[in-house]
Design a protein around this motif. Sequence first.
Motif, PDB file in Angstrom:
ATOM      1  N   TYR A  17     -19.327  25.502   4.893  1.00 17.04           N
ATOM      2  CA  TYR A  17     -19.408  24.041   5.031  1.00 17.04           C
ATOM      3  C   TYR A  17     -18.231  23.491   5.831  1.00 17.04           C
ATOM      4  N   CYS A  38     -25.817  17.300   8.141  1.00 24.93           N
ATOM      5  CA  CYS A  38     -26.328  16.943   6.814  1.00 24.93           C
ATOM      6  C   CYS A  38     -27.330  15.787   6.891  1.00 24.93           C
ATOM      7  N   CYS A  41     -30.678  17.095   7.406  1.00 27.48           N
ATOM      8  CA  CYS A  41     -30.994  18.272   6.573  1.00 27.48           C
ATOM      9  C   CYS A  41     -31.874  17.818   5.413  1.00 27.48           C
ATOM     10  N   LEU A  43     -31.920  18.685   2.479  1.00 30.94           N
ATOM     11  CA  LEU A  43     -31.239  18.621   1.177  1.00 30.94           C
ATOM     12  C   LEU A  43     -30.345  17.397   1.021  1.00 30.94           C
ATOM     13  N   TYR A  44     -30.099  16.686   2.110  1.00 29.75           N
ATOM     14  CA  TYR A  44     -29.161  15.558   2.067  1.00 29.75           C
ATOM     15  C   TYR A  44     -29.737  14.401   1.266  1.00 29.75           C
ATOM     16  N   CYS A  54     -25.521  16.501  -2.116  1.00 34.16           N
ATOM     17  CA  CYS A  54     -26.278  17.677  -1.705  1.00 34.16           C
ATOM     18  C   CYS A  54     -26.394  18.546  -2.951  1.00 34.16           C
ATOM     19  N   LEU A  56     -26.449  21.504  -3.439  1.00 33.50           N
ATOM     20  CA  LEU A  56     -25.622  22.709  -3.430  1.00 33.50           C
ATOM     21  C   LEU A  56     -24.190  22.419  -3.862  1.00 33.50           C
ATOM     22  N   PHE A  57     -23.831  21.111  -3.879  1.00 33.61           N
ATOM     23  CA  PHE A  57     -22.479  20.712  -4.264  1.00 33.61           C
ATOM     24  C   PHE A  57     -22.565  19.657  -5.368  1.00 33.61           C
ATOM     25  N   VAL A  62     -21.141  15.209   0.539  1.00 30.57           N
ATOM     26  CA  VAL A  62     -20.879  15.829   1.840  1.00 30.57           C
ATOM     27  C   VAL A  62     -20.925  14.713   2.884  1.00 30.57           C
ATOM     28  N   TRP A  67     -22.038  20.043   7.927  1.00 33.38           N
ATOM     29  CA  TRP A  67     -22.995  21.143   8.112  1.00 33.38           C
ATOM     30  C   TRP A  67     -22.612  22.287   7.191  1.00 33.38           C
ATOM     31  N   CYS A  68     -23.630  23.029   6.759  1.00 33.22           N
ATOM     32  CA  CYS A  68     -23.363  24.312   6.098  1.00 33.22           C
ATOM     33  C   CYS A  68     -24.488  25.269   6.453  1.00 33.22           C
ATOM     34  N   ALA A  70     -26.676  26.663   4.788  1.00 29.69           N
ATOM     35  CA  ALA A  70     -27.957  26.476   4.100  1.00 29.69           C
ATOM     36  C   ALA A  70     -28.776  25.365   4.748  1.00 29.69           C
ATOM     37  N   TYR A  71     -28.297  24.877   5.887  1.00 31.83           N
ATOM     38  CA  TYR A  71     -28.995  23.795   6.596  1.00 31.83           C
ATOM     39  C   TYR A  71     -30.488  24.096   6.752  1.00 31.83           C
TER      40      TYR A  71
HETATM   41 FE1  SF4 Z   1     -25.319  19.543   4.423  1.00 28.63          FE
HETATM   42 FE2  SF4 Z   1     -25.640  22.122   3.855  1.00 28.63          FE
HETATM   43 FE3  SF4 Z   1     -26.194  20.301   2.019  1.00 28.63          FE
HETATM   44 FE4  SF4 Z   1     -27.766  20.522   4.139  1.00 28.63          FE
HETATM   45  S1  SF4 Z   1     -27.479  22.069   2.563  1.00 28.63           S
HETATM   46  S2  SF4 Z   1     -26.995  18.601   3.235  1.00 28.63           S
HETATM   47  S3  SF4 Z   1     -26.295  21.071   5.751  1.00 28.63           S
HETATM   48  S4  SF4 Z   1     -24.158  20.715   2.914  1.00 28.63           S
END
Ligand code: SF4
Length: 75
Positions: A17, A38, A41, A43-44, A54, A56-57, A62, A67-68, A70-71
């Motif tokens: 990330y 993001c 993306c 997931l945003y 996100c 994932l966090f 984010v 960007w990460c 997993a985009y």
């Molecule tokens: Fe951003 Fe990655 Fe989450 Fe997509 S998966 S929103 S690119 S941090």
Amino acid sequence: AAPMVAETDATAKSLGYVADTTQADSKKYPKHTKDQMCSNCALYQGKTAPQGGCPLFPGKDVTAKGWCSAYAKKA
Ligand code: SF4
């Protein structure tokens, strides 16, 4: 707003990330392009906001320009 994800967080490091997509490691992630971020993306969670969640966090935000690896492009 939630606290921002730090690039130094363990999850952030493992996913590559970056708060600014232009700073992504293009050698490690050759599929990365600068138009991936993001904000476009799937997931945003921030919609049009400059920062947002996100999954994932958990509990953190984010950046829309981040960007990460997993985009996943928003459909
Ligand atoms: Fe951003 Fe990655 Fe989450 Fe997509 S998966 S929103 S690119 S941090």
